[in-house]
Design an enzyme around this catalytic site. Sequence first.
Site, mmCIF file in Angstrom:
data_model
loop_
_atom_site.group_PDB
_atom_site.id
_atom_site.type_symbol
_atom_site.label_atom_id
_atom_site.label_comp_id
_atom_site.label_asym_id
_atom_site.label_seq_id
_atom_site.Cartn_x
_atom_site.Cartn_y
_atom_site.Cartn_z
ATOM 1 N N SER A 129 12.729 77.033 27.560
ATOM 2 C CA SER A 129 13.627 78.191 27.574
ATOM 3 C C SER A 129 14.943 77.853 26.872
ATOM 4 O O SER A 129 15.295 76.682 26.710
ATOM 5 C CB SER A 129 13.900 78.568 29.033
ATOM 6 O OG SER A 129 14.960 79.486 29.135
ATOM 7 N N TYR A 153 16.816 83.201 23.807
ATOM 8 C CA TYR A 153 17.600 84.378 24.199
ATOM 9 C C TYR A 153 18.665 84.471 23.121
ATOM 10 O O TYR A 153 19.510 83.584 23.003
ATOM 11 C CB TYR A 153 18.212 84.191 25.584
ATOM 12 C CG TYR A 153 17.254 84.516 26.701
ATOM 13 C CD1 TYR A 153 16.490 85.675 26.651
ATOM 14 C CD2 TYR A 153 17.110 83.676 27.802
ATOM 15 C CE1 TYR A 153 15.602 85.989 27.664
ATOM 16 C CE2 TYR A 153 16.231 83.985 28.822
ATOM 17 C CZ TYR A 153 15.485 85.141 28.749
ATOM 18 O OH TYR A 153 14.608 85.452 29.741
ATOM 19 N N THR A 179 12.589 86.270 23.066
ATOM 20 C CA THR A 179 12.336 87.176 24.195
ATOM 21 C C THR A 179 13.154 88.448 24.047
ATOM 22 O O THR A 179 14.364 88.407 23.860
ATOM 23 C CB THR A 179 12.673 86.467 25.520
ATOM 24 O OG1 THR A 179 11.856 85.309 25.621
ATOM 25 C CG2 THR A 179 12.406 87.373 26.712
ATOM 26 N N LYS A 260 8.414 88.105 22.248
ATOM 27 C CA LYS A 260 7.914 88.100 23.637
ATOM 28 C C LYS A 260 8.391 89.349 24.377
ATOM 29 O O LYS A 260 9.579 89.662 24.361
ATOM 30 C CB LYS A 260 8.438 86.843 24.353
ATOM 31 C CG LYS A 260 8.027 86.728 25.821
ATOM 32 C CD LYS A 260 8.406 85.352 26.385
ATOM 33 C CE LYS A 260 7.875 85.107 27.779
ATOM 34 N NZ LYS A 260 8.749 85.556 28.847
ATOM 35 N N HIS A 284 7.225 89.919 31.609
ATOM 36 C CA HIS A 284 8.137 88.930 32.196
ATOM 37 C C HIS A 284 7.765 88.633 33.656
ATOM 38 O O HIS A 284 8.629 88.386 34.501
ATOM 39 C CB HIS A 284 9.572 89.457 32.100
ATOM 40 C CG HIS A 284 10.611 88.384 31.906
ATOM 41 N ND1 HIS A 284 11.089 88.010 30.675
ATOM 42 C CD2 HIS A 284 11.276 87.598 32.790
ATOM 43 C CE1 HIS A 284 12.010 87.063 30.819
ATOM 44 N NE2 HIS A 284 12.132 86.790 32.091
ATOM 45 N N ARG A 287 9.576 90.624 36.432
ATOM 46 C CA ARG A 287 10.970 90.307 36.787
ATOM 47 C C ARG A 287 11.969 91.235 36.091
ATOM 48 O O ARG A 287 13.152 91.202 36.389
ATOM 49 C CB ARG A 287 11.282 88.857 36.391
ATOM 50 C CG ARG A 287 10.442 87.849 37.114
ATOM 51 C CD ARG A 287 10.497 86.482 36.457
ATOM 52 N NE ARG A 287 11.749 85.779 36.619
ATOM 53 C CZ ARG A 287 12.116 85.129 37.711
ATOM 54 N NH1 ARG A 287 11.318 85.112 38.766
ATOM 55 N NH2 ARG A 287 13.272 84.494 37.755
HETATM 56 C C1 LIG Z 1 11.783 81.406 37.444
HETATM 57 C C2 LIG Z 1 11.444 82.078 36.162
HETATM 58 C C3 LIG Z 1 12.313 81.928 35.082
HETATM 59 C C4 LIG Z 1 11.985 82.504 33.857
HETATM 60 N N1 LIG Z 1 12.806 82.294 32.792
HETATM 61 C C5 LIG Z 1 12.454 82.774 31.578
HETATM 62 C C6 LIG Z 1 13.221 82.454 30.439
HETATM 63 O O1 LIG Z 1 14.205 81.721 30.502
HETATM 64 N N2 LIG Z 1 12.836 82.994 29.252
HETATM 65 C C7 LIG Z 1 11.746 83.812 29.136
HETATM 66 O O2 LIG Z 1 11.442 84.292 28.050
HETATM 67 N N3 LIG Z 1 10.983 84.089 30.205
HETATM 68 C C8 LIG Z 1 11.312 83.596 31.421
HETATM 69 N N4 LIG Z 1 10.521 83.863 32.495
HETATM 70 C C9 LIG Z 1 9.287 84.662 32.311
HETATM 71 C C10 LIG Z 1 8.089 83.757 31.984
HETATM 72 O O3 LIG Z 1 8.208 83.211 30.709
HETATM 73 C C11 LIG Z 1 6.767 84.517 32.050
HETATM 74 O O4 LIG Z 1 6.847 85.665 31.234
HETATM 75 C C12 LIG Z 1 6.347 84.937 33.448
HETATM 76 O O5 LIG Z 1 6.679 83.957 34.407
HETATM 77 C C13 LIG Z 1 4.835 85.149 33.466
HETATM 78 O O6 LIG Z 1 4.427 85.643 34.670
HETATM 79 P P1 LIG Z 1 3.793 84.752 35.855
HETATM 80 O O7 LIG Z 1 4.949 84.075 36.524
HETATM 81 O O8 LIG Z 1 3.164 85.817 36.687
HETATM 82 O O9 LIG Z 1 2.817 83.779 35.259
HETATM 83 C C14 LIG Z 1 10.809 83.285 33.737
HETATM 84 C C15 LIG Z 1 9.935 83.417 34.822
HETATM 85 C C16 LIG Z 1 10.239 82.813 36.015
HETATM 86 C C17 LIG Z 1 9.260 82.956 37.151
HETATM 87 C C1 LIG Z 2 18.816 86.350 33.860
HETATM 88 C C2 LIG Z 2 17.527 85.810 33.353
HETATM 89 C C3 LIG Z 2 17.391 84.351 33.435
HETATM 90 C C4 LIG Z 2 16.103 83.754 33.000
HETATM 91 C C5 LIG Z 2 14.901 84.602 33.074
HETATM 92 O O1 LIG Z 2 14.373 84.997 32.090
HETATM 93 C C6 LIG Z 2 14.327 84.988 34.333
HETATM 94 O O2 LIG Z 2 14.850 84.628 35.382
HETATM 95 O O3 LIG Z 2 13.304 85.690 34.339
#
Ligand SMILES: Cc1cc2nc3c(=O)[nH]c(=O)nc-3n(C[C@H](O)[C@H](O)[C@H](O)COP(=O)(O)O)c2cc1C
Ligand SMILES: CCCCC(=O)C(=O)O
Length: 385
Positions: A129, A153, A179, A260, A284, A287
């Site tokens: 990331s 990002y 992303t 992404k 994502h 989230r």
């Molecule tokens: C704790 C956490 C942090 C994440 N941080 C990022 C990030 O920094 N950049 C990003 O593109 N996606 C981020 N994601 C999204 C993941 O890359 C991914 O799209 C997602 O976790 C996939 O779903 P899953 O957790 O159900 O496998 C994050 C996800 C989680 C759970």
């Molecule tokens: C504020 C977003 C921080 C990283 C991220 O992509 C996530 O937590 O899903």
Amino acid sequence: MADYTSFNLEQYVRGLDGHLPEFPFSFAEWEEKATTLMSTSLLHYVAGGSGDQHTQTNNVEAFHHWGMTPRMLAAATERDLSIELFGMKLPTPLFMAPIGVTGIIDRDNDGERACARAAAATGVPFCASTLTQVPMEKIPGSLGETPGFFQLYTPSDKQLAESFISRAEAAGFKALVVTLDTWMPGYRPRDLVRSNFPQLRGWCLANYFSDQRFLDILGQDPDKDVRATARAFASVFGKSLGWEDLGWLRGTTKLPIVLKGICHPDDAKRAIDAGIDGIYVSNHGGRQANGGRAAIDMLPEVAEVCGDTPVLFDSGVRSGVDVVKALALGATAVGIGRPYSYGLAIGGAAGVEHVLRCLLAEAEIQMAIDGRADIASLRGDIQRI
Ligand SMILES: Cc1cc2nc3c(=O)[nH]c(=O)nc-3n(C[C@H](O)[C@H](O)[C@H](O)COP(=O)(O)O)c2cc1C
Ligand SMILES: CCCCC(=O)C(=O)O
């Protein structure tokens, strides 16, 4: 050719012999065990999603509405899980999606490098990331024969963005994953109310504080000590890229660029027309936008318009069977987020490696029993049930 079934059989036999395996074998157990090991705020951050978490739940449940039909007397005694991605031959179709706090999920606070080690041991690429605890130069970009990817990002300050991109290229990362869906953070009650998410922030900004352009921007701020973290976040969140920026982005690097967070076929087509090399279907992990469709349900219609352009996918993958289903629905490569995060919390690099091997073993066994020898033979071989 890797044979992940032997990993499975070895663990199985050890289990029968009474030597209980060190790590559990399913997502539910990884999550349960990680829950006992992570701080409350970290757990809420990693496990949580946006709003009432409907999309997050849907992402997982929707896999159960897709099913494959086993074929008999056609046992696939040898399987080939390898894929080609951006001219690179990879031993498996799996990759680790970018996780913004990878560093501190690890008990030794060295999560990014732990994941890079697990990547090298399995051949499963790790996508670092932008929000890492150590500067990207220390991760490292690629280990041995396993390529790494860098997730961007995009800072609204173009010079800072270009600096991140050229640093990633110089550090040996082999693809740039940009992303799009998190230009502002989602509404995440578990972070906002119960958790203490802001305390996590300072841990994952090493790429900023190691960047001269960022230090220059910061230097102009009279309250720089107080506002350093806020400035770093403000530089990447709050302003979205637009279609008009893709020409600039394309011109910043020779690395393959992947977008992404694409969910609509029209967005995929337009991105490909703008010279983008890969489409990454993802919501994502539930989230960001809530109330939307499950990611796996959106995959086939996007994949259909992508032609030869690789399609990466994540969101809701919890098992090897889910990996196989995503491949059958058109993914070129399949990402996981929370599953390996929990592996990291449980056992550092060994825990991540274990999770990857379990998913690959299950995927390979599924293909063997279903009579599918390679990934090409999976394509389209799935029905909605
Ligand atoms: C704790 C956490 C942090 C994440 N941080 C990022 C990030 O920094 N950049 C990003 O593109 N996606 C981020 N994601 C999204 C993941 O890359 C991914 O799209 C997602 O976790 C996939 O779903 P899953 O957790 O159900 O496998 C994050 C996800 C989680 C759970
Ligand atoms: C504020 C977003 C921080 C990283 C991220 O992509 C996530 O937590 O899903």
